[in-house]
Design a protein around this motif. Structure first.
Motif, mmCIF file in Angstrom:
data_model
loop_
_atom_site.group_PDB
_atom_site.id
_atom_site.type_symbol
_atom_site.label_atom_id
_atom_site.label_comp_id
_atom_site.label_asym_id
_atom_site.label_seq_id
_atom_site.Cartn_x
_atom_site.Cartn_y
_atom_site.Cartn_z
ATOM 1 N N GLU A 158 -6.337 49.071 -40.552
ATOM 2 C CA GLU A 158 -5.320 49.994 -41.051
ATOM 3 C C GLU A 158 -5.884 50.906 -42.134
ATOM 4 O OE1 GLU A 158 -2.365 50.386 -39.565
ATOM 5 O OE2 GLU A 158 -3.248 48.943 -38.170
ATOM 6 N N HIS A 159 -6.769 50.338 -42.955
ATOM 7 C CA HIS A 159 -7.394 51.112 -44.023
ATOM 8 C C HIS A 159 -8.198 52.268 -43.440
ATOM 9 C CE1 HIS A 159 -9.412 51.780 -47.903
ATOM 10 N NE2 HIS A 159 -8.456 51.026 -48.420
ATOM 11 N N HIS A 160 -8.975 51.996 -42.408
ATOM 12 C CA HIS A 160 -9.771 53.039 -41.764
ATOM 13 C C HIS A 160 -8.883 54.097 -41.107
ATOM 14 C CE1 HIS A 160 -13.525 51.429 -42.756
ATOM 15 N NE2 HIS A 160 -14.066 51.239 -41.565
ATOM 16 N N LYS A 161 -7.797 53.679 -40.484
ATOM 17 C CA LYS A 161 -6.894 54.648 -39.870
ATOM 18 C C LYS A 161 -6.357 55.619 -40.916
ATOM 19 C CE LYS A 161 -5.317 51.701 -36.028
ATOM 20 N NZ LYS A 161 -4.146 50.953 -35.471
ATOM 21 N N GLY A 162 -5.951 55.080 -42.070
ATOM 22 C CA GLY A 162 -5.478 55.939 -43.148
ATOM 23 C C GLY A 162 -6.576 56.829 -43.685
ATOM 24 N N GLY A 163 -7.794 56.281 -43.788
ATOM 25 C CA GLY A 163 -8.923 57.056 -44.278
ATOM 26 C C GLY A 163 -9.282 58.198 -43.351
ATOM 27 N N VAL A 164 -9.267 57.943 -42.047
ATOM 28 C CA VAL A 164 -9.580 58.989 -41.073
ATOM 29 C C VAL A 164 -8.545 60.112 -41.143
ATOM 30 C CG1 VAL A 164 -9.665 59.518 -38.596
ATOM 31 C CG2 VAL A 164 -10.874 57.515 -39.491
ATOM 32 N N GLU A 165 -7.275 59.740 -41.271
ATOM 33 C CA GLU A 165 -6.218 60.752 -41.378
ATOM 34 C C GLU A 165 -6.430 61.648 -42.592
ATOM 35 O OE1 GLU A 165 -1.333 61.122 -41.870
ATOM 36 O OE2 GLU A 165 -2.301 59.161 -41.960
#
Length: 206
Positions: free
Chosen positions: A154-161
């Motif tokens: 989830e952290h990476h998904k937010g970071g990519v966004e």
């Protein structure tokens, strides 16, 4: 197996020297104006540095909670890659004469038309809550591995966004290249983490 994180780290390291130069000097050698404190450049640097710090913290926690080589290697890569990138962003803010914190709401620079409601220490999309961090500290072995992988996914998904949001608004080429490397590296790791969860009989967020 670990090339995505290694690639991201390599890209970030290669960006280091030219980025520090280019942030204040144009190709013609003239000094460019520093970004304003409410600019996407400053906002992204501050917010992604905060986002990265939690990824580093999560990775240090799991490193001491499991002996699994694959998870420890992933944690090691994230610690090194994101700590290095965070240092670059803090360096830019210092060069620009801007504070490393702001009274502005997180991600306000993205002008998304909606606001993420900060809660329990989670300031931006993808960030774990204080409750989740405390739970991870109390786990060990496979339970710690699964919890870490779910949180980091989830952290990476937010970071990519957020990184893609800056790429779409960027006026600083060095910072844009760094953000693009984040999108590439973390997108690759999202696939890797999903596979690692499946290997452990777990699903994202379950």
């Amino acid at each position: 197996m670990w090339w995505p994180a290694a690639l991201a780290a390599s890209v970030a390291l290669c960006l280091g020297v030219p980025a520090l130069v280019a942030s204040g000097t144009s190709a013609s050698g003239t000094v460019s104006a520093a970004p304003a404190t409410d600019s996407p450049e400053a906002g992204f640097a501050r917010d992604m540095a905060t986002h990265h710090q939690q990824a580093v913290d999560l990775s240090f926690i799991v490193r001491d909670r499991t002996s699994d080589g694959a998870v420890r290697n992933l944690a090691f890569d994230i610690i090194n890659t994101q700590a290095n990138q965070r240092g670059m962003m803090m360096g830019w803010l210092d060069q620009w004469g801007l504070s490393q914190s702001s009274q502005a709401k997180p991600m306000a620079w993205m002008k998304m038309g909606h606001e993420y409601p900060p809660h329990d220490g989670s300031l931006m999309p993808g960030m774990a809550t204080n409750t989740q961090l405390e739970k991870l500290r109390g786990l060990s072995g496979r339970e710690a591995e699964v919890a870490y992988l779910q949180l980091m996914l989830e952290h990476h998904k937010g970071g990519v966004e957020m990184a893609q949001g800056y790429v779409d608004l960027a006026s600083n080429e060095s910072e844009k290249r760094l953000a693009q490397s984040m999108v590439i590296g973390q997108t690759s790791e999202i696939k890797l983490i999903t596979d690692m969860l499946a290997e452990r009989g777990a699903k994202p967020g379950s």
